[in-house]
Design a protein around this motif. Structure first.
Motif, PDB file in Angstrom:
ATOM      1  N   ALA A  29       0.924  -1.337   0.117  1.00 47.91           N
ATOM      2  CA  ALA A  29      -0.055   0.181  -0.212  1.00 47.91           C
ATOM      3  C   ALA A  29       1.289   1.254  -0.347  1.00 47.91           C
ATOM      4  N   CYS A  30       1.505   0.823  -0.948  1.00 43.52           N
ATOM      5  CA  CYS A  30       2.748   2.017  -0.999  1.00 43.52           C
ATOM      6  C   CYS A  30       2.390   3.113  -1.509  1.00 43.52           C
ATOM      7  N   TRP A  77       8.962   5.999   1.820  1.00 41.71           N
ATOM      8  CA  TRP A  77       9.276   5.464   3.098  1.00 41.71           C
ATOM      9  C   TRP A  77      10.403   4.581   2.343  1.00 41.71           C
ATOM     10  N   ASP A  99       0.454  -1.225  -5.317  1.00 46.92           N
ATOM     11  CA  ASP A  99      -1.169  -0.868  -4.040  1.00 46.92           C
ATOM     12  C   ASP A  99      -1.706  -0.828  -5.510  1.00 46.92           C
ATOM     13  N   ASN A 106      -4.952  -5.658  -5.120  1.00 45.52           N
ATOM     14  CA  ASN A 106      -5.355  -5.182  -3.489  1.00 45.52           C
ATOM     15  C   ASN A 106      -4.503  -6.194  -2.566  1.00 45.52           C
ATOM     16  N   ILE A 107      -4.053  -5.525  -1.423  1.00 47.61           N
ATOM     17  CA  ILE A 107      -2.912  -6.385  -0.871  1.00 47.61           C
ATOM     18  C   ILE A 107      -3.404  -7.390   0.001  1.00 47.61           C
ATOM     19  N   GLY A 121       3.053   1.249   5.499  1.00 47.24           N
ATOM     20  CA  GLY A 121       3.688   2.530   5.394  1.00 47.24           C
ATOM     21  C   GLY A 121       1.905   2.739   6.202  1.00 47.24           C
TER      22      GLY A 121
HETATM   23  C1  SAM Z   1      -2.473   6.104   4.066  1.00 48.04           C
HETATM   24  S1  SAM Z   1      -2.073   5.887   1.916  1.00 48.04           S
HETATM   25  C2  SAM Z   1      -0.557   5.533   2.669  1.00 48.04           C
HETATM   26  C3  SAM Z   1       0.601   5.582   1.244  1.00 48.04           C
HETATM   27  C4  SAM Z   1       1.939   5.313   1.870  1.00 48.04           C
HETATM   28  N1  SAM Z   1       1.855   4.413   2.169  1.00 48.04           N
HETATM   29  C5  SAM Z   1       1.888   6.068   3.002  1.00 48.04           C
HETATM   30  O1  SAM Z   1       2.936   5.832   4.308  1.00 48.04           O
HETATM   31  O2  SAM Z   1       2.474   7.325   2.796  1.00 48.04           O
HETATM   32  C6  SAM Z   1      -2.871   4.610   1.753  1.00 48.04           C
HETATM   33  C7  SAM Z   1      -2.615   3.548   0.243  1.00 48.04           C
HETATM   34  O3  SAM Z   1      -3.109   1.964   0.585  1.00 48.04           O
HETATM   35  C8  SAM Z   1      -3.753   1.845  -0.491  1.00 48.04           C
HETATM   36  N2  SAM Z   1      -4.507   1.449  -0.584  1.00 48.04           N
HETATM   37  C9  SAM Z   1      -5.374   1.111   0.665  1.00 48.04           C
HETATM   38  N3  SAM Z   1      -6.560   0.092   1.010  1.00 48.04           N
HETATM   39  C10 SAM Z   1      -5.764  -1.125  -0.653  1.00 48.04           C
HETATM   40  C11 SAM Z   1      -5.648  -2.143  -0.995  1.00 48.04           C
HETATM   41  N4  SAM Z   1      -6.566  -2.916   0.192  1.00 48.04           N
HETATM   42  N5  SAM Z   1      -4.872  -2.814  -1.610  1.00 48.04           N
HETATM   43  C12 SAM Z   1      -4.129  -1.883  -2.184  1.00 48.04           C
HETATM   44  N6  SAM Z   1      -3.418  -1.311  -1.428  1.00 48.04           N
HETATM   45  C13 SAM Z   1      -4.986  -0.210  -1.387  1.00 48.04           C
HETATM   46  C14 SAM Z   1      -4.141   3.474  -0.983  1.00 48.04           C
HETATM   47  O4  SAM Z   1      -4.730   3.322  -2.374  1.00 48.04           O
HETATM   48  C15 SAM Z   1      -3.034   4.323  -0.525  1.00 48.04           C
HETATM   49  O5  SAM Z   1      -2.099   4.423  -1.840  1.00 48.04           O
END
Ligand code: SAM
Length: 347
Positions: A182-183, A188, A205, A232-233, A249
């Motif tokens: 979920a980069c 980071w 992501d 999806n993670i 993160g």
């Molecule tokens: C709050 S942001 C955090 C981004 C990064 N890790 C940071 O700390 O800046 C949440 C991220 O998680 C991704 N995300 C949320 N749910 C997800 C899922 N089920 N599968 C993949 N990515 C997901 C979103 O697209 C977004 O980029």
């Protein structure tokens, strides 16, 4: 005989600051919103000038412009010398639309307003968020997150370098293979890649967000150090025993407890022996009474998600222990919450 006057009661014998903070905190965002709407920052990026000059260029009143520019100066976004206003570096970086770190559109975005107006209703009903199908979840994420990750990329670049150093990147741990789950912007892992020229990153992501991740990689000259795993993670297939470090993160808070525990179990399998997990999160104390940022973030999760919330370092440690990582260290990295690093997995 006259009654003695209790001066302390007249003057109030408690500190007003907590109440004033609560009722005043909207003013800064509305001042910036008005300035963005009027094009004040774009105008000052072209030319510094007096209130008369700025008002003339924007076609608005001199009286209003003066009071707005003075307020922006008091808020430390502008400088003023001999009646002439100029952008300070913070406004140049964050409030001029051409800047790669532009955040002026945040003042209209859902990030600030969200559903806060419905808080009382949410408390009455137990929440507002409704379950959505995975396809719809992805669509919403791909619309919402590009703006949020731009914000996080600004806020967390400093803490991310501190985190990379705390992780021993480029020192005790060189050439790490990193899984950034979920980069978002990759803030980071990009910091680790800066500190360790041999580190390589697999970024996960949703596909629509990874397009943005790719652009951040290019912007910071790290494109060749990244590969991408869209999906999806919770579902994406992760290679076994491949990574030295998994980065989570600001994602576990929105996943909530059940999904986070499952995810940690899957990550354990993707890590090499002696692999570590780095968690960046809003960490409240055990009672959830502070620090302020994490606690208020818990309300945001309540308003906007079905299962999201804030969890203490002790709760994360318990989940990590269950996933096979009994050792959890925390490191101050210059933000609201420390970095958690879990290790001690299967050798
Ligand atoms: C709050 S942001 C955090 C981004 C990064 N890790 C940071 O700390 O800046 C949440 C991220 O998680 C991704 N995300 C949320 N749910 C997800 C899922 N089920 N599968 C993949 N990515 C997901 C979103 O697209 C977004 O980029």
């Amino acid at each position: 005989m006259e009654k003695p006057v209790d001066v302390r009661k007249f003057a109030l014998d408690f500190d007003l600051a907590p109440f004033l903070f609560c009722i005043d905190s909207v003013r800064g965002s509305r001042i910036v919103r008005a300035a963005v709407d009027l094009g004040v920052f774009s105008q000052l990026a072209k030319n510094s000038g007096t209130a008369e000059e700025v008002a003339g260029a924007l076609g608005v009143s001199v009286r209003g412009t003066r009071v707005l520019l003075d307020s922006l100066t008091a808020l430390q976004l502008l400088g003023k010398e001999k009646g002439s206003y100029r952008l300070l570096p913070i406004a140049e970086a964050l409030l001029v639309p051409e800047s790669p770190d532009y955040l002026g559109d945040l003042v209209h975005g859902s990030i600030l307003d969200e559903t806060w107006d419905h808080l009382a209703e949410a408390v009455r009903k137990g929440g507002l968020a409704e379950a959505v199908e995975p396809v719809e979840q992805q669509k919403r994420a791909e619309e919402f997150f590009p703006l949020l990750i731009r914000f996080l990329h600004v806020v967390n670049r400093g803490p991310a370098i501190a985190a990379a150093r705390a992780l021993g990147a480029g020192a005790a741990h060189r050439g790490m293979r990193i899984l950034d789950l979920a980069c978002g912007s990759g803030v980071w892992s990009l910091a680790v890649a800066h500190v360790d020229p041999e580190a390589r990153v697999t970024a996960v992501d949703f596909p629509g967000v990874l397009e943005h991740t790719r652009r951040y990689g290019e912007r910071h000259g790290m494109a060749d150090r990244y590969e991408y795993l869209p999906g999806n993670i919770q579902e994406v297939s992760l290679p076994e025993a491949r990574y030295d470090l998994a980065i989570l993160g600001h994602i576990l808070h929105s996943e909530g407890e059940g999904k986070s525990r499952r995810l940690l179990g899957r990550i354990a399998k993707a890590l090499r022996p002696e692999g570590r997990i780095a968690i960046l999160e809003f960490l409240p104390n055990r009672e959830r009474t502070g620090p302020l940022d994490p606690v208020l973030f818990g309300l945001r999760m309540f308003l906007n998600t079905e299962e999201g919330g804030i969890f203490s370092a002790e709760e994360y440690a318990e989940w990590l222990g269950e996933a096979g990582f009994p050792e959890v260290e925390s490191f101050e990295i210059g933000t609201h919450s420390p970095l958690l690093v879990a290790s001690g997995g299967k050798k």
